[in-house]
Design a protein around this motif. Structure first.
Motif, PDB file in Angstrom:
ATOM      1  N   LEU A  85       8.649  -4.836  -0.997  1.00 64.03           N
ATOM      2  CA  LEU A  85       7.846  -3.534  -1.377  1.00 64.03           C
ATOM      3  C   LEU A  85       8.638  -2.451  -1.757  1.00 64.03           C
ATOM      4  CD1 LEU A  85       4.579  -4.619   0.685  1.00 64.03           C
ATOM      5  CD2 LEU A  85       5.018  -5.278  -1.697  1.00 64.03           C
ATOM      6  N   PRO A  86       8.237  -1.742  -2.669  1.00 64.66           N
ATOM      7  CA  PRO A  86       8.846  -0.678  -3.141  1.00 64.66           C
ATOM      8  C   PRO A  86       8.507   0.639  -1.884  1.00 64.66           C
ATOM      9  CG  PRO A  86       6.831  -0.717  -4.394  1.00 64.66           C
ATOM     10  CD  PRO A  86       7.076  -1.907  -3.625  1.00 64.66           C
ATOM     11  N   ASP A  87       9.360   1.349  -1.518  1.00 67.17           N
ATOM     12  CA  ASP A  87       9.248   2.560  -0.686  1.00 67.17           C
ATOM     13  C   ASP A  87       8.152   3.409  -1.105  1.00 67.17           C
ATOM     14  OD1 ASP A  87       9.492   4.391   1.246  1.00 67.17           O
ATOM     15  OD2 ASP A  87      11.497   4.995   0.833  1.00 67.17           O
ATOM     16  N   PRO A  88       7.196   3.573  -0.271  1.00 67.29           N
ATOM     17  CA  PRO A  88       6.070   4.410  -0.738  1.00 67.29           C
ATOM     18  C   PRO A  88       6.358   5.862  -0.656  1.00 67.29           C
ATOM     19  CG  PRO A  88       5.605   3.807   1.565  1.00 67.29           C
ATOM     20  CD  PRO A  88       6.953   3.002   0.982  1.00 67.29           C
ATOM     21  N   ALA A  89       7.367   6.180   0.041  1.00 66.91           N
ATOM     22  CA  ALA A  89       7.826   7.729   0.373  1.00 66.91           C
ATOM     23  C   ALA A  89       8.642   8.118  -0.677  1.00 66.91           C
ATOM     24  CB  ALA A  89       8.614   7.728   1.720  1.00 66.91           C
ATOM     25  N   ASN A  90       9.042   9.530  -0.907  1.00 67.79           N
ATOM     26  CA  ASN A  90       9.707  10.005  -1.818  1.00 67.79           C
ATOM     27  C   ASN A  90       9.406   9.742  -3.470  1.00 67.79           C
ATOM     28  OD1 ASN A  90      11.860  10.861   0.244  1.00 67.79           O
ATOM     29  ND2 ASN A  90      12.228   8.752   0.542  1.00 67.79           N
ATOM     30  N   GLU A  91       8.251   9.474  -3.462  1.00 68.69           N
ATOM     31  CA  GLU A  91       7.491   9.276  -4.854  1.00 68.69           C
ATOM     32  C   GLU A  91       7.067  10.707  -5.563  1.00 68.69           C
ATOM     33  OE1 GLU A  91       3.984   7.012  -7.271  1.00 68.69           O
ATOM     34  OE2 GLU A  91       4.425   6.635  -5.263  1.00 68.69           O
ATOM     35  N   LEU A  92       7.729  10.905  -6.765  1.00 71.97           N
ATOM     36  CA  LEU A  92       7.339  12.016  -7.315  1.00 71.97           C
ATOM     37  C   LEU A  92       6.064  12.026  -8.139  1.00 71.97           C
ATOM     38  CD1 LEU A  92       8.324  14.993  -8.312  1.00 71.97           C
ATOM     39  CD2 LEU A  92       9.198  13.883 -10.336  1.00 71.97           C
ATOM     40  N   LYS A 106       5.206  17.768  -6.358  1.00 81.78           N
ATOM     41  CA  LYS A 106       4.622  17.257  -5.139  1.00 81.78           C
ATOM     42  C   LYS A 106       5.109  15.615  -4.876  1.00 81.78           C
ATOM     43  CE  LYS A 106       0.084  16.163  -5.697  1.00 81.78           C
ATOM     44  NZ  LYS A 106      -1.091  15.826  -5.764  1.00 81.78           N
ATOM     45  N   LYS A 107       5.513  15.477  -3.708  1.00 85.80           N
ATOM     46  CA  LYS A 107       6.184  14.057  -3.343  1.00 85.80           C
ATOM     47  C   LYS A 107       5.301  13.478  -2.302  1.00 85.80           C
ATOM     48  CE  LYS A 107      10.799  15.277  -4.916  1.00 85.80           C
ATOM     49  NZ  LYS A 107      12.437  15.385  -4.447  1.00 85.80           N
ATOM     50  N   THR A 108       5.470  12.127  -2.117  1.00 84.46           N
ATOM     51  CA  THR A 108       5.093  11.323  -1.182  1.00 84.46           C
ATOM     52  C   THR A 108       6.138  11.414   0.091  1.00 84.46           C
ATOM     53  OG1 THR A 108       5.918   9.464  -1.840  1.00 84.46           O
ATOM     54  CG2 THR A 108       3.567  10.003  -2.248  1.00 84.46           C
ATOM     55  N   VAL A 109       5.577  11.651   1.292  1.00 79.55           N
ATOM     56  CA  VAL A 109       6.668  11.653   2.506  1.00 79.55           C
ATOM     57  C   VAL A 109       5.953  10.761   3.622  1.00 79.55           C
ATOM     58  CG1 VAL A 109       7.651  13.806   1.902  1.00 79.55           C
ATOM     59  CG2 VAL A 109       5.524  13.802   3.282  1.00 79.55           C
ATOM     60  N   ILE A 133       8.812   1.109   9.795  1.00 73.83           N
ATOM     61  CA  ILE A 133      10.269   1.195   9.323  1.00 73.83           C
ATOM     62  C   ILE A 133      10.518   1.226   8.018  1.00 73.83           C
ATOM     63  CG2 ILE A 133      12.407  -0.270   9.460  1.00 73.83           C
ATOM     64  CD1 ILE A 133      11.294  -1.285  12.323  1.00 73.83           C
ATOM     65  N   ARG A 134       9.713   0.176   7.253  1.00 71.28           N
ATOM     66  CA  ARG A 134       9.796   0.417   5.774  1.00 71.28           C
ATOM     67  C   ARG A 134       9.506   1.684   5.146  1.00 71.28           C
ATOM     68  NH1 ARG A 134      11.979   0.286   2.333  1.00 71.28           N
ATOM     69  NH2 ARG A 134      11.526  -0.778   0.164  1.00 71.28           N
ATOM     70  N   SER A 135       8.423   2.131   5.717  1.00 73.16           N
ATOM     71  CA  SER A 135       7.961   3.581   4.990  1.00 73.16           C
ATOM     72  C   SER A 135       8.526   4.841   5.611  1.00 73.16           C
ATOM     73  CB  SER A 135       6.355   3.739   5.049  1.00 73.16           C
ATOM     74  OG  SER A 135       5.922   3.428   6.513  1.00 73.16           O
ATOM     75  N   GLY A 136       9.455   4.670   6.668  1.00 69.88           N
ATOM     76  CA  GLY A 136      10.163   5.967   7.300  1.00 69.88           C
ATOM     77  C   GLY A 136       9.496   6.622   8.410  1.00 69.88           C
ATOM     78  N   ASN A 137       8.366   5.850   8.976  1.00 68.31           N
ATOM     79  CA  ASN A 137       7.864   6.354   9.990  1.00 68.31           C
ATOM     80  C   ASN A 137       8.307   5.738  11.381  1.00 68.31           C
ATOM     81  OD1 ASN A 137       5.243   7.851   8.895  1.00 68.31           O
ATOM     82  ND2 ASN A 137       5.174   6.130   7.428  1.00 68.31           N
ATOM     83  N   VAL A 138       7.868   6.598  12.402  1.00 70.36           N
ATOM     84  CA  VAL A 138       7.955   6.128  13.827  1.00 70.36           C
ATOM     85  C   VAL A 138       6.277   5.680  14.166  1.00 70.36           C
ATOM     86  CG1 VAL A 138       8.394   7.072  16.278  1.00 70.36           C
ATOM     87  CG2 VAL A 138       9.753   7.726  14.521  1.00 70.36           C
ATOM     88  N   CYS A 139       6.707   4.788  15.302  1.00 71.83           N
ATOM     89  CA  CYS A 139       5.429   4.294  15.872  1.00 71.83           C
ATOM     90  C   CYS A 139       5.536   4.150  17.228  1.00 71.83           C
ATOM     91  CB  CYS A 139       5.107   2.885  15.157  1.00 71.83           C
ATOM     92  SG  CYS A 139       6.011   1.534  15.555  1.00 71.83           S
TER      93      CYS A 139
END
Length: 416
Positions: A85-92, A106-109, A133-139
């Motif tokens: 799946l595409p990375d949901p973060a760093n989307e303009l 404005k970007k997604t983070v 992990i895929r979205s760059g988050n810690v759990c």
């Protein structure tokens, strides 16, 4: 452990590591984790068996706790799906050049640190870790004591893989199952950005009432199927049976059957052999009870008021005969948990009215409510099914593990 403060601090520090890990590396990490889990199936089953042996056979949570070969292979496959799946973060999302020369974007983070509190569901350990992990988050995972052995081995495999790819192992941490630490977690607004409870309504209510950290509710599923008078009754019986018996312990399983009075006798005559084959206990109001009694249904009980609006999580359901669409809609309005609701009908006008009127995260026409699932909907996996309207509704999956951030580029501008 007297306090989870060190774990909270480690989680906050790990956000930089996973957020800056290149997207391609995060994808390969999940592919490797998939291979590792497949290779470790016997070890995972052995640890899971230790948890299963401590749980009573008649406990409805036991099916949720079980990890066998097919279920573990399915988890491993879901990791590959998530990696693709595409990375949901760093989307303009937006870009503007203002008259004063500023460039505004404005970007997604990533959300940051995601805390999840759950019960007897070791699959959640893999799903949440992979999505974060895929979205760059810690759990931060606080699983129940019922699944402690299973969760421990799964997190150890995840952390070994993180270490192999040079990522901070504290990206995924398993918190102690001691209930005393739940309150500390709910008050850790300095370290945790969002809390997601997944489990019983009692757990969800407790978290919502006591948390200072923002909460996403993945609510209990009280799911109805309404058999409308124009329905194909053979199709309706097959759908209702699937929704009840295919996996009764999960939140998208059917709990209450509503059937139009004009077709109730014929429908229940078709349904009873199918439910009887699975020994489904049926709790019926008087009209339905009389029809089922005439069919000599062997697992029949008189419904009590509490049998409506009840999430059974087992081979039990309630049934009620209603006088038409309006009565069905009113019953659902009163008793629904706003998870998944279905109508079986060949009337497109009635079906559209049902879809547009029922307030639920997922609404169905001529299909089983069992399809409400992040993997089935093409989202790879899910943390849970959100029954609220902010910040997500329905399968809470990869695409919702981000927030927005404004980036402003200037060349010395000052505001007058």
């Amino acid at each position: 452990m007297e306090t989870i403060q060190p774990l909270l601090e480690n989680a906050a520090k790990a956000t930089v590591s996973i957020r800056t890990l290149p997207d391609a590396i995060r994808q390969e990490l999940l592919h490797q984790l998939s291979r590792t889990i497949s290779e470790q199936i016997p070890a995972i089953i052995a640890e899971n068996k230790k948890d299963l042996e401590r749980m009573a056979d008649d406990d409805p949570k036991k099916d949720r706790l079980l990890l066998n070969g097919p279920r573990i292979r399915s988890l491993a496959a879901s990791l590959v799906d998530i990696a693709r799946l595409p990375d949901p973060a760093n989307e303009l999302l937006l870009e503007r050049h203002l008259e004063n020369g500023l460039l505004v974007q404005k970007k997604t983070v990533p959300l940051g640190v995601v805390g999840v509190i759950y019960e007897s569901r070791p699959n959640v350990t893999i799903d949440v870790a992979a999505l974060c992990i895929r979205s760059g988050n810690v759990c931060l995972l606080r699983g129940g004591s019922d699944a402690i052995h299973t969760n421990t081995i799964l997190v150890s495999l995840i952390q070994d893989t993180l270490r192999r790819f040079g990522a901070d192992v504290c990206t995924v941490q398993l918190l102690p199952a001691d209930r005393a630490h739940v309150a500390e977690m709910l008050n850790a607004e300095k370290y945790i950005d969002i809390i997601i409870p997944r489990g019983s309504q009692q757990l969800i209510d407790y978290v919502r009432e006591h948390s200072r950290v923002p909460v996403i509710e993945t609510g209990a599923g009280v799911c109805h199927t309404y058999v409308e008078k124009s329905a194909n009754l053979e199709q309706a019986a097959a759908i209702v049976t699937n929704a009840k018996v295919s996996r009764p312990s999960v939140c998208n399983a059917l709990d209450t059957i509503l059937v139009d009075q004009s077709v109730a006798a014929d429908f229940l005559a078709l349904l009873t052999p199918q439910l009887s084959a699975h020994a489904v206990d049926v709790y019926a109001e008087p009209l339905a009870y009389a029809l089922l009694e005439a069919q000599q249904y062997p697992y029949l009980h008189a419904a009590q008021p509490e049998d409506f609006g009840r999430e059974f999580l087992s081979l039990k359901c309630s049934v009620k005969v209603v006088s038409g669409l309006s009565a069905a809609l009113e019953h659902i309005r009163q008793y629904s948990s706003r998870h998944s609701e279905a109508i079986i009908s060949r009337d497109p006008i009635v079906s559209e009215q049902f879809l547009n009127t029922v307030d639920a995260a997922a609404v169905y026409v001529n299909a089983s409510t069992r399809f409400t699932d992040g993997g089935v909907f093409g989202l790879g996996a899910e943390i849970g099914i959100s029954t609220q309207k902010l910040h997500a509704r329905g399968p809470f999956a990869l695409e919702k593990l981000v927030t927005e951030k404004w980036f402003v580029y200037g060349a010395g501008q000052v505001r007058e």
